[in-house]
Write a protein that holds these residues in place. Structure first.
Motif, PDB file in Angstrom:
ATOM      1  N   ALA A 285       0.700  -1.212   0.024  1.00 45.36           N
ATOM      2  CA  ALA A 285      -0.018  -0.192  -0.109  1.00 45.36           C
ATOM      3  C   ALA A 285       0.680   1.205  -0.259  1.00 45.36           C
ATOM      4  O   ALA A 285       0.555   1.911  -0.640  1.00 45.36           O
ATOM      5  CB  ALA A 285      -0.887   0.019   1.101  1.00 45.36           C
TER       6      ALA A 285
ATOM      7  N   GLY B 136       2.805   1.487  -3.277  1.00 44.96           N
ATOM      8  CA  GLY B 136       2.050   1.944  -4.379  1.00 44.96           C
ATOM      9  C   GLY B 136       1.564   3.397  -4.257  1.00 44.96           C
ATOM     10  O   GLY B 136       1.491   4.189  -5.219  1.00 44.96           O
ATOM     11  N   GLY B 137       1.335   3.765  -2.940  1.00 48.60           N
ATOM     12  CA  GLY B 137       1.012   5.299  -2.659  1.00 48.60           C
ATOM     13  C   GLY B 137       2.091   5.944  -3.071  1.00 48.60           C
ATOM     14  O   GLY B 137       1.740   7.290  -3.756  1.00 48.60           O
TER      15      GLY B 137
ATOM     16  N   LEU C  18       4.229   5.507  -5.464  1.00 51.54           N
ATOM     17  CA  LEU C  18       4.148   5.504  -6.992  1.00 51.54           C
ATOM     18  C   LEU C  18       3.209   6.652  -7.564  1.00 51.54           C
ATOM     19  O   LEU C  18       3.457   7.559  -8.444  1.00 51.54           O
ATOM     20  CB  LEU C  18       3.937   4.442  -7.746  1.00 51.54           C
ATOM     21  CG  LEU C  18       4.995   3.224  -7.640  1.00 51.54           C
ATOM     22  CD1 LEU C  18       4.526   1.977  -8.221  1.00 51.54           C
ATOM     23  CD2 LEU C  18       6.093   3.924  -8.734  1.00 51.54           C
TER      24      LEU C  18
ATOM     25  N   GLY D  58       0.681   2.463  -9.725  1.00 52.98           N
ATOM     26  CA  GLY D  58       0.531   2.939  -8.257  1.00 52.98           C
ATOM     27  C   GLY D  58      -0.664   2.209  -7.732  1.00 52.98           C
ATOM     28  O   GLY D  58      -0.850   1.609  -6.556  1.00 52.98           O
TER      29      GLY D  58
ATOM     30  N   VAL E 233      -0.236  -1.623  -7.804  1.00 55.83           N
ATOM     31  CA  VAL E 233       0.866  -2.177  -6.669  1.00 55.83           C
ATOM     32  C   VAL E 233       0.180  -2.132  -5.303  1.00 55.83           C
ATOM     33  O   VAL E 233       0.262  -2.864  -4.559  1.00 55.83           O
ATOM     34  CB  VAL E 233       2.061  -1.291  -6.817  1.00 55.83           C
ATOM     35  CG1 VAL E 233       2.929  -1.702  -5.591  1.00 55.83           C
ATOM     36  CG2 VAL E 233       2.900  -1.742  -8.035  1.00 55.83           C
ATOM     37  N   SER E 234      -0.677  -0.860  -5.229  1.00 52.87           N
ATOM     38  CA  SER E 234      -1.122  -0.728  -3.970  1.00 52.87           C
ATOM     39  C   SER E 234      -2.469  -1.480  -3.659  1.00 52.87           C
ATOM     40  O   SER E 234      -3.020  -1.468  -2.559  1.00 52.87           O
ATOM     41  CB  SER E 234      -1.656   0.724  -3.642  1.00 52.87           C
ATOM     42  OG  SER E 234      -2.670   1.000  -4.655  1.00 52.87           O
TER      43      SER E 234
ATOM     44  N   VAL F 122      -1.944   4.214   1.511  1.00 56.51           N
ATOM     45  CA  VAL F 122      -1.754   4.741  -0.118  1.00 56.51           C
ATOM     46  C   VAL F 122      -1.813   6.152   0.065  1.00 56.51           C
ATOM     47  O   VAL F 122      -0.914   6.682  -0.578  1.00 56.51           O
ATOM     48  CB  VAL F 122      -2.947   3.896  -0.811  1.00 56.51           C
ATOM     49  CG1 VAL F 122      -2.792   4.429  -2.323  1.00 56.51           C
ATOM     50  CG2 VAL F 122      -2.937   2.272  -0.897  1.00 56.51           C
TER      51      VAL F 122
ATOM     52  N   GLY G 156       1.234   7.646   1.674  1.00 59.27           N
ATOM     53  CA  GLY G 156       2.665   7.684   0.820  1.00 59.27           C
ATOM     54  C   GLY G 156       2.412   8.580  -0.258  1.00 59.27           C
ATOM     55  O   GLY G 156       3.662   9.219  -0.839  1.00 59.27           O
ATOM     56  N   ALA G 157       1.118   8.764  -0.971  1.00 59.13           N
ATOM     57  CA  ALA G 157       1.076   9.435  -1.963  1.00 59.13           C
ATOM     58  C   ALA G 157       1.279  10.949  -1.453  1.00 59.13           C
ATOM     59  O   ALA G 157       1.931  11.688  -2.251  1.00 59.13           O
ATOM     60  CB  ALA G 157      -0.185   9.268  -2.694  1.00 59.13           C
TER      61      ALA G 157
END
Lengths: 145, 141
Positions: free
Chosen positions: A14, A17-18, A20, B16, B19-20, B45, B48-49
């Motif tokens: 998670a 992916g976040g 990215l 993304g 993957v997430s 997610v 991170g973003a």
């Protein structure tokens, strides 16, 4: 009391992916000067303005080709879509109308807006998250669908 | 170059989402189901973003043109009004019904999922309806 499903929780993928998604949104604003808001990018194609369509098609093309490029590197996980066709049509209509009236979705308000520290996007994100929580509660725990 | 970077941003965004796990509606619904067996993954997610996004937008805010020389187009509206809240609530209801928001819908369509095609077609229909309403509202003003 929250009941966390530890078997479903995937913190590292998670987070990866976040990151990215953040890299994508970040490179888009720094290189192209635009917000990576998917509902806005897609919606803008429905009333095309000359010279303003190609970049939208390119971005959407990238999204559509992502599964193929992922499959070249690693096995592609299959999505599990439990909703029936009627529910999917209803969901699509609500998402389409709602994101355009609210000027954004999870990407534009949730990722880009919160990254810009926009109060407007914070309100929008709280609104759609609350509505999402309430809807799933009604469907799963009141209607037992 | 602008078109290529636009394509690349869409591609990385889509990767993304895959993957997430967010291209999988069942996982998204696992997050939205607070009263059930809750999967908090979506929070990480977003975390991170946003951690990366905050840095990029901090730089972007201080510029008038992008690194490729195009104008920096950041939203200027600051209105917190009925449209923003009402639209977002409608979106959230639709999100909760199927577990799809626009990005994951398009990515799942790229996986060849027929159900994603139905969702995306209906979403385009909804966006088209909005465009009609907006045009009509502007004409009648």
């Amino acid at each position: 009391m929250m009941n966390i499903d530890w078997s479903a929780f995937t913190p590292w993928s998670a987070l990866a992916g976040g990151v990215l998604i953040g890299v994508a949104a970040g490179m888009f604003v720094l290189l192209n000067g635009r917000i990576a808001g998917i509902s806005g990018i897609l919606g803008g194609l429905l009333k095309p303005v000359r010279g303003d369509a190609a970049w939208r098609v390119a971005f959407i093309g990238g999204l559509l080709i992502a599964p193929l490029s992922h499959a070249l590197i690693a096995a592609l996980p299959r999505p599990q879509i439990d909703a029936g066709y009627g529910a999917l049509v209803l969901a699509g209509l609500l998402v389409g109308i709602g994101t355009r009236y609210g000027s954004g979705c999870t990407s534009g308000h949730g990722v880009c807006g919160l990254s810009r520290l926009s109060p407007r996007s914070l309100v929008a994100t709280l609104a759609f998250m609350t509505a999402g929580f309430a809807t799933v509660f009604v469907i799963r725990h009141l209607l037992h669908v | 170059m602008n078109l290529f970077t636009s394509f690349l941003a869409g591609l990385v965004f889509g990767l993304g989402l895959i993957v997430s796990g967010m291209a999988n509606p069942a996982k998204v619904l696992g997050f939205l189901d607070l009263a059930g067996a809750w999967d908090p993954s979506l929070l990480l997610v977003m975390g991170g973003a946003i951690a990366v996004g905050v840095i990029a937008f901090f730089i972007a805010r201080r510029r008038t043109v992008s690194l490729l020389g195009t104008p920096m187009r950041l939203p200027t509206s600051r209105d917190i009004d009925r449209r923003l809240v009402g639209g977002s609530l409608l979106f959230g209801i639709g999100w909760g019904v199927a577990g799809f928001c626009p990005g994951p819908g398009l990515v799942a369509l790229g996986m060849g999922e027929v159900k994603a095609l139905v969702f995306v077609a209906a979403m385009l229909g909804g966006m088209g309806l909005w465009t009609l309403f907006e045009n009509h509202a502007k004409v009648s003003k």
